[in-house]
Enzyme design. Structure first.
Site, PDB file in Angstrom:
ATOM      1  N   ASP A 150      24.011  32.589  38.858  1.00 15.54           N
ATOM      2  CA  ASP A 150      22.804  32.941  38.909  1.00 15.54           C
ATOM      3  C   ASP A 150      22.655  34.291  38.404  1.00 15.54           C
ATOM      4  OD1 ASP A 150      24.903  34.412  40.788  1.00 15.54           O
ATOM      5  OD2 ASP A 150      23.095  35.327  41.613  1.00 15.54           O
ATOM      6  N   ASP A 181      33.299  29.561  39.585  1.00 15.82           N
ATOM      7  CA  ASP A 181      32.281  29.205  38.335  1.00 15.82           C
ATOM      8  C   ASP A 181      32.914  30.078  36.969  1.00 15.82           C
ATOM      9  OD1 ASP A 181      32.014  31.680  39.744  1.00 15.82           O
ATOM     10  OD2 ASP A 181      29.653  31.532  39.568  1.00 15.82           O
ATOM     11  N   ASP A 236      35.966  36.661  35.466  1.00 10.27           N
ATOM     12  CA  ASP A 236      35.375  37.612  34.545  1.00 10.27           C
ATOM     13  C   ASP A 236      36.546  38.583  34.485  1.00 10.27           C
ATOM     14  OD1 ASP A 236      33.921  39.730  33.443  1.00 10.27           O
ATOM     15  OD2 ASP A 236      32.164  38.629  33.934  1.00 10.27           O
TER      16      ASP A 236
HETATM   17  P1  XMP Z   1      35.085  38.615  38.508  1.00  8.89           P
HETATM   18  O1  XMP Z   1      34.837  39.719  37.544  1.00  8.89           O
HETATM   19  O2  XMP Z   1      35.438  38.730  39.952  1.00  8.89           O
HETATM   20  O3  XMP Z   1      33.635  37.680  38.581  1.00  8.89           O
HETATM   21  O4  XMP Z   1      36.066  37.729  37.899  1.00  8.89           O
HETATM   22  C1  XMP Z   1      33.902  36.619  39.251  1.00  8.89           C
HETATM   23  C2  XMP Z   1      32.390  36.496  40.204  1.00  8.89           C
HETATM   24  O5  XMP Z   1      31.487  37.486  39.324  1.00  8.89           O
HETATM   25  C3  XMP Z   1      30.222  36.701  39.246  1.00  8.89           C
HETATM   26  N1  XMP Z   1      30.091  36.702  37.674  1.00  8.89           N
HETATM   27  C4  XMP Z   1      29.044  36.131  37.191  1.00  8.89           C
HETATM   28  N2  XMP Z   1      27.991  35.470  37.375  1.00  8.89           N
HETATM   29  N3  XMP Z   1      27.216  35.193  35.537  1.00  8.89           N
HETATM   30  C5  XMP Z   1      27.064  35.046  36.497  1.00  8.89           C
HETATM   31  O6  XMP Z   1      26.053  34.329  37.142  1.00  8.89           O
HETATM   32  C6  XMP Z   1      28.244  35.917  34.900  1.00  8.89           C
HETATM   33  O7  XMP Z   1      28.464  35.960  33.535  1.00  8.89           O
HETATM   34  C7  XMP Z   1      29.273  36.210  35.668  1.00  8.89           C
HETATM   35  N4  XMP Z   1      30.362  37.138  35.482  1.00  8.89           N
HETATM   36  C8  XMP Z   1      30.886  37.266  36.952  1.00  8.89           C
HETATM   37  C9  XMP Z   1      30.657  35.290  39.813  1.00  8.89           C
HETATM   38  O8  XMP Z   1      30.163  35.214  41.117  1.00  8.89           O
HETATM   39  C10 XMP Z   1      31.816  35.113  39.698  1.00  8.89           C
HETATM   40  O9  XMP Z   1      32.481  34.327  40.734  1.00  8.89           O
END
Ligand code: XMP
Length: 180
Positions: A160, A101, A104
């Site tokens: 979520d 999704d 980040d």
């Molecule tokens: P990273 O930091 O590992 O993050 O790249 C990936 C996972 O963290 C969750 N994530 C979010 N979920 N809104 C969300 O609902 C956000 O803005 C967000 N940022 C990170 C998500 O599960 C993603 O796969």
């Protein structure tokens, strides 16, 4: 649910158009490898995205499920990526497209990629609906990206907060007082 939403980032119509474009990009890249592709959606956030995306892909494919947890309900960073449920199909010598999704900090996709590479796929590419360019590490390249966004916490269309709002049809930003 509506009263918790501060603003819409991308409407359901904008998402639908972009998902179709992404499917066309993906279909072009896998032109020769079509029918031998394994899609690996990173659960749970990618469920709605992947369901829409694959219905625009005009070839046979397998789906291998993998459940990963990182934020454990909060919007703040921290905690290692946990693989909660391992891959359900054999990917050795097969082309793999990981679908997530949001990219980040990149910790999740990095952990997933490392795990999958150990199983010797023919190729491994990453597809993410959203990316935060201000935070995503430069050495982790997503091959297909839906939208680049600012560093805001996004919900809806599968994403979520505390396991809520996944069913909100748009990509949206929550009212800050709900999570700050
Ligand atoms: P990273 O930091 O590992 O993050 O790249 C990936 C996972 O963290 C969750 N994530 C979010 N979920 N809104 C969300 O609902 C956000 O803005 C967000 N940022 C990170 C998500 O599960 C993603 O796969």
């Amino acid at each position: 649910m509506e009263r918790d939403i501060d603003r819409t980032l991308y409407s359901r119509e904008q998402i639908e158009r972009r998902v179709q474009e992404m499917a066309a990009e993906i279909a072009k890249v896998y032109h020769d490898a079509a029918d031998d592709l394994v899609i690996v959606p990173v659960l749970t956030g990618s469920i709605i995205f992947v369901a829409d995306l694959i219905r625009h892909l005009p070839f046979k494919m397998r789906i291998g499920l993998m459940t990963v947890s990182r934020y454990r309900g909060a919007t703040t960073e921290g905690g290692a990526t946990q693989i909660l449920r391992d891959l359900t199909v054999d990917i050795k010598n097969r082309h793999v497209l990981v679908v997530d999704d949001i990219l980040d900090t990149g910790n999740t996709l990095r952990a997933v990629s490392e795990q999958l590479m150990e199983r010797e796929p023919a190729s491994l590419r990453l597809c993410t609906l959203l990316r935060k360019p201000s935070k995503a590490p430069k050495d982790l390249t997503a091959d297909f990206v839906g939208f680049d966004i600012d560093d805001v916490f996004v919900v809806g269309y599968g994403l979520d907060f505390n396991d809520h709002y996944r069913n909100w049809p748009d990509l949206a930003v929550l009212r800050p007082e709900l999570y700050q």
